[in-house]
Design a protein around this motif. Structure first.
Motif, PDB file in Angstrom:
ATOM      1  N   PHE A 127       0.859  -1.188   0.000  1.00 32.79           N
ATOM      2  CA  PHE A 127       0.000   0.000   0.000  1.00 32.79           C
ATOM      3  C   PHE A 127       0.894   1.237   0.000  1.00 32.79           C
ATOM      4  O   PHE A 127       1.850   1.321   0.780  1.00 32.79           O
ATOM      5  CB  PHE A 127      -0.894   0.020   1.247  1.00 32.79           C
ATOM      6  CG  PHE A 127      -1.966  -1.030   1.265  1.00 32.79           C
ATOM      7  CD1 PHE A 127      -3.249  -0.734   0.837  1.00 32.79           C
ATOM      8  CD2 PHE A 127      -1.693  -2.317   1.699  1.00 32.79           C
ATOM      9  CE1 PHE A 127      -4.250  -1.701   0.843  1.00 32.79           C
ATOM     10  CE2 PHE A 127      -2.676  -3.296   1.713  1.00 32.79           C
ATOM     11  CZ  PHE A 127      -3.957  -2.983   1.286  1.00 32.79           C
ATOM     12  N   THR A 138     -11.346   4.044   7.061  1.00 33.81           N
ATOM     13  CA  THR A 138     -11.488   3.500   5.707  1.00 33.81           C
ATOM     14  C   THR A 138     -10.176   2.879   5.237  1.00 33.81           C
ATOM     15  O   THR A 138     -10.162   1.817   4.599  1.00 33.81           O
ATOM     16  CB  THR A 138     -11.923   4.597   4.720  1.00 33.81           C
ATOM     17  OG1 THR A 138     -13.132   5.202   5.185  1.00 33.81           O
ATOM     18  CG2 THR A 138     -12.151   4.030   3.325  1.00 33.81           C
ATOM     19  N   ASP A 139      -9.048   3.542   5.559  1.00 36.38           N
ATOM     20  CA  ASP A 139      -7.740   2.981   5.211  1.00 36.38           C
ATOM     21  C   ASP A 139      -7.525   1.641   5.925  1.00 36.38           C
ATOM     22  O   ASP A 139      -7.006   0.688   5.341  1.00 36.38           O
ATOM     23  CB  ASP A 139      -6.627   3.956   5.613  1.00 36.38           C
ATOM     24  CG  ASP A 139      -6.731   5.282   4.886  1.00 36.38           C
ATOM     25  OD1 ASP A 139      -7.184   5.276   3.728  1.00 36.38           O
ATOM     26  OD2 ASP A 139      -6.366   6.321   5.471  1.00 36.38           O
ATOM     27  N   LEU A 141      -9.859  -0.405   6.886  1.00 32.11           N
ATOM     28  CA  LEU A 141     -10.742  -1.394   6.257  1.00 32.11           C
ATOM     29  C   LEU A 141     -10.128  -1.957   4.985  1.00 32.11           C
ATOM     30  O   LEU A 141     -10.214  -3.168   4.726  1.00 32.11           O
ATOM     31  CB  LEU A 141     -12.104  -0.753   5.942  1.00 32.11           C
ATOM     32  CG  LEU A 141     -13.040  -0.509   7.124  1.00 32.11           C
ATOM     33  CD1 LEU A 141     -14.275   0.259   6.669  1.00 32.11           C
ATOM     34  CD2 LEU A 141     -13.453  -1.819   7.775  1.00 32.11           C
ATOM     35  N   ASP A 142      -9.500  -1.081   4.181  1.00 33.93           N
ATOM     36  CA  ASP A 142      -8.855  -1.550   2.939  1.00 33.93           C
ATOM     37  C   ASP A 142      -7.744  -2.555   3.248  1.00 33.93           C
ATOM     38  O   ASP A 142      -7.617  -3.587   2.581  1.00 33.93           O
ATOM     39  CB  ASP A 142      -8.282  -0.353   2.169  1.00 33.93           C
ATOM     40  CG  ASP A 142      -9.370   0.561   1.627  1.00 33.93           C
ATOM     41  OD1 ASP A 142     -10.516   0.084   1.479  1.00 33.93           O
ATOM     42  OD2 ASP A 142      -9.082   1.744   1.372  1.00 33.93           O
ATOM     43  N   ILE A 143      -6.936  -2.229   4.253  1.00 30.30           N
ATOM     44  CA  ILE A 143      -5.845  -3.139   4.637  1.00 30.30           C
ATOM     45  C   ILE A 143      -6.405  -4.440   5.194  1.00 30.30           C
ATOM     46  O   ILE A 143      -5.917  -5.535   4.877  1.00 30.30           O
ATOM     47  CB  ILE A 143      -4.920  -2.458   5.669  1.00 30.30           C
ATOM     48  CG1 ILE A 143      -4.273  -1.208   5.063  1.00 30.30           C
ATOM     49  CG2 ILE A 143      -3.845  -3.422   6.158  1.00 30.30           C
ATOM     50  CD1 ILE A 143      -3.561  -0.332   6.072  1.00 30.30           C
ATOM     51  N   SER A 144      -7.463  -4.335   6.013  1.00 32.16           N
ATOM     52  CA  SER A 144      -8.074  -5.526   6.616  1.00 32.16           C
ATOM     53  C   SER A 144      -8.675  -6.437   5.549  1.00 32.16           C
ATOM     54  O   SER A 144      -8.562  -7.671   5.641  1.00 32.16           O
ATOM     55  CB  SER A 144      -9.156  -5.106   7.614  1.00 32.16           C
ATOM     56  OG  SER A 144      -8.614  -4.313   8.640  1.00 32.16           O
ATOM     57  N   GLU A 145      -9.316  -5.863   4.553  1.00 28.90           N
ATOM     58  CA  GLU A 145      -9.888  -6.672   3.471  1.00 28.90           C
ATOM     59  C   GLU A 145      -8.805  -7.430   2.722  1.00 28.90           C
ATOM     60  O   GLU A 145      -8.997  -8.584   2.316  1.00 28.90           O
ATOM     61  CB  GLU A 145     -10.668  -5.772   2.511  1.00 28.90           C
ATOM     62  CG  GLU A 145     -11.997  -5.278   3.094  1.00 28.90           C
ATOM     63  CD  GLU A 145     -12.721  -4.332   2.153  1.00 28.90           C
ATOM     64  OE1 GLU A 145     -12.185  -4.075   1.044  1.00 28.90           O
ATOM     65  OE2 GLU A 145     -13.808  -3.844   2.517  1.00 28.90           O
ATOM     66  N   GLU A 146      -7.650  -6.769   2.527  1.00 30.40           N
ATOM     67  CA  GLU A 146      -6.535  -7.437   1.859  1.00 30.40           C
ATOM     68  C   GLU A 146      -6.018  -8.593   2.714  1.00 30.40           C
ATOM     69  O   GLU A 146      -5.693  -9.670   2.198  1.00 30.40           O
ATOM     70  CB  GLU A 146      -5.417  -6.426   1.587  1.00 30.40           C
ATOM     71  CG  GLU A 146      -4.204  -7.010   0.886  1.00 30.40           C
ATOM     72  CD  GLU A 146      -4.525  -7.537  -0.503  1.00 30.40           C
ATOM     73  OE1 GLU A 146      -3.919  -8.561  -0.898  1.00 30.40           O
ATOM     74  OE2 GLU A 146      -5.390  -6.938  -1.194  1.00 30.40           O
ATOM     75  N   SER A 149      -8.344 -11.625   2.630  1.00 30.34           N
ATOM     76  CA  SER A 149      -8.372 -12.329   1.341  1.00 30.34           C
ATOM     77  C   SER A 149      -7.307 -13.418   1.231  1.00 30.34           C
ATOM     78  O   SER A 149      -7.308 -14.199   0.277  1.00 30.34           O
ATOM     79  CB  SER A 149      -8.191 -11.324   0.194  1.00 30.34           C
ATOM     80  OG  SER A 149      -6.886 -10.756   0.220  1.00 30.34           O
TER      81      SER A 149
END
Length: 270
Positions: A127, A138-139, A141-146, A149
């Motif tokens: 990132f 929000t940042d 959340l993006d890292i957590s979603e990655e 996965s």
């Protein structure tokens, strides 16, 4: 000799002007960093509360740490902040030397550049554009979603923990996977806990912990940058004093030499 003296005087004057400009820049950066640090420290307080609350379940219950680990390194894209990023890099390299890290997610270009030579094969995702503005949920959340996965048994989030204005240290938070949490029978002693509830709780907890780590890193970086710019400003001030003294001495020597030449010439004419 006079020409060489004047050239030396010109060189000192140019260098003195350059150092004065550097001092203005570092002084301005110090004030900007101080303002950003105040905001970062203020934002850190609620983030710590949510982060501690989210991690309390893992601290009060024992979960097995599997061999399949996913490491998340949190840094930023910006420099001029002392040893914040290099200290984090040394911690990761030491961990990698003890046992090879096979899965790694890098947050921030500084950590990516430090670890590129030794651990690039283990990078799952990177990132960037981190640190240019305050980190948001929000940042996280993006890292957590990655993170979610990928397959893993435990997530190790490595970040700089803010202690005070002049101190920070690299720390690691351990977060078990959903399967690891489900394997602990003690979890089901709570009322109305099923797999779906655990999955939602796990995802929200992971985002909270990542957000907390981002805020800790942000406060550590801003305090380190403020201190680095303060030291740079002080060093520039000391250099200006030395160059000013050297300039005055050189100027006096040039004037004295010219007077001697004038007097010698006048005596020769007589």
């Amino acid at each position: 000799v006079g020409a060489r003296g004047m050239a030396t005087l010109k060189d000192i004057e140019t260098r003195l002007k350059s150092v004065k400009n550097i001092k203005k820049i570092t002084s301005s950066m110090k004030m900007v960093s101080a303002a950003k640090f105040t905001r970062a420290e203020k934002a850190l307080k609620p983030a710590r509360v949510y982060g501690a609350g989210a991690a309390s379940l893992y601290e009060k219950n024992e979960f097995a740490e599997g061999d399949d680990k996913l490491v998340v390194a949190i840094s930023s894209d910006r420099g001029l902040c002392g040893g914040v990023h290099s200290g984090l890099g040394r911690s990761l390299k030491a961990t990698h030397a003890e046992k090879a890290i096979e899965k790694c997610i890098i947050v921030g270009d500084k950590a990516r550049l430090i670890l590129m030579k030794t651990m690039s094969d283990s990078f799952l995702a990177t990132f960037n554009n981190v640190g240019k503005k305050p980190a948001s949920f929000t940042d996280a959340l993006d890292i957590s979603e990655e993170i979610i996965s990928h397959d893993y048994e435990t997530v190790d989030v490595i970040y700089n923990n803010f202690v005070n204005v002049v101190s920070y240290n690299a720390q690691t938070k351990h977060i078990p996977s959903l399967h690891t949490v489900e394997a602990n029978d003690a979890i089901f002693s709570y009322d109305e806990v099923d797999t779906e509830v655990l999955r939602c709780y796990q995802e929200f907890t992971l985002a909270n912990v990542v957000h907390h780590c981002l805020k800790e890193q942000e406060a550590s970086e801003q305090s380190a940058r403020m201190n680095a710019m303060e030291n740079a400003t002080r060093n520039a001030g000391e250099m200006i004093d030395k160059l000013t003294l050297q300039y005055n001495r050189t100027r006096q020597a040039v004037i004295t030499r010219e007077l001697i030449e004038i007097i010698s010439g006048a005596n020769a004419l007589e």
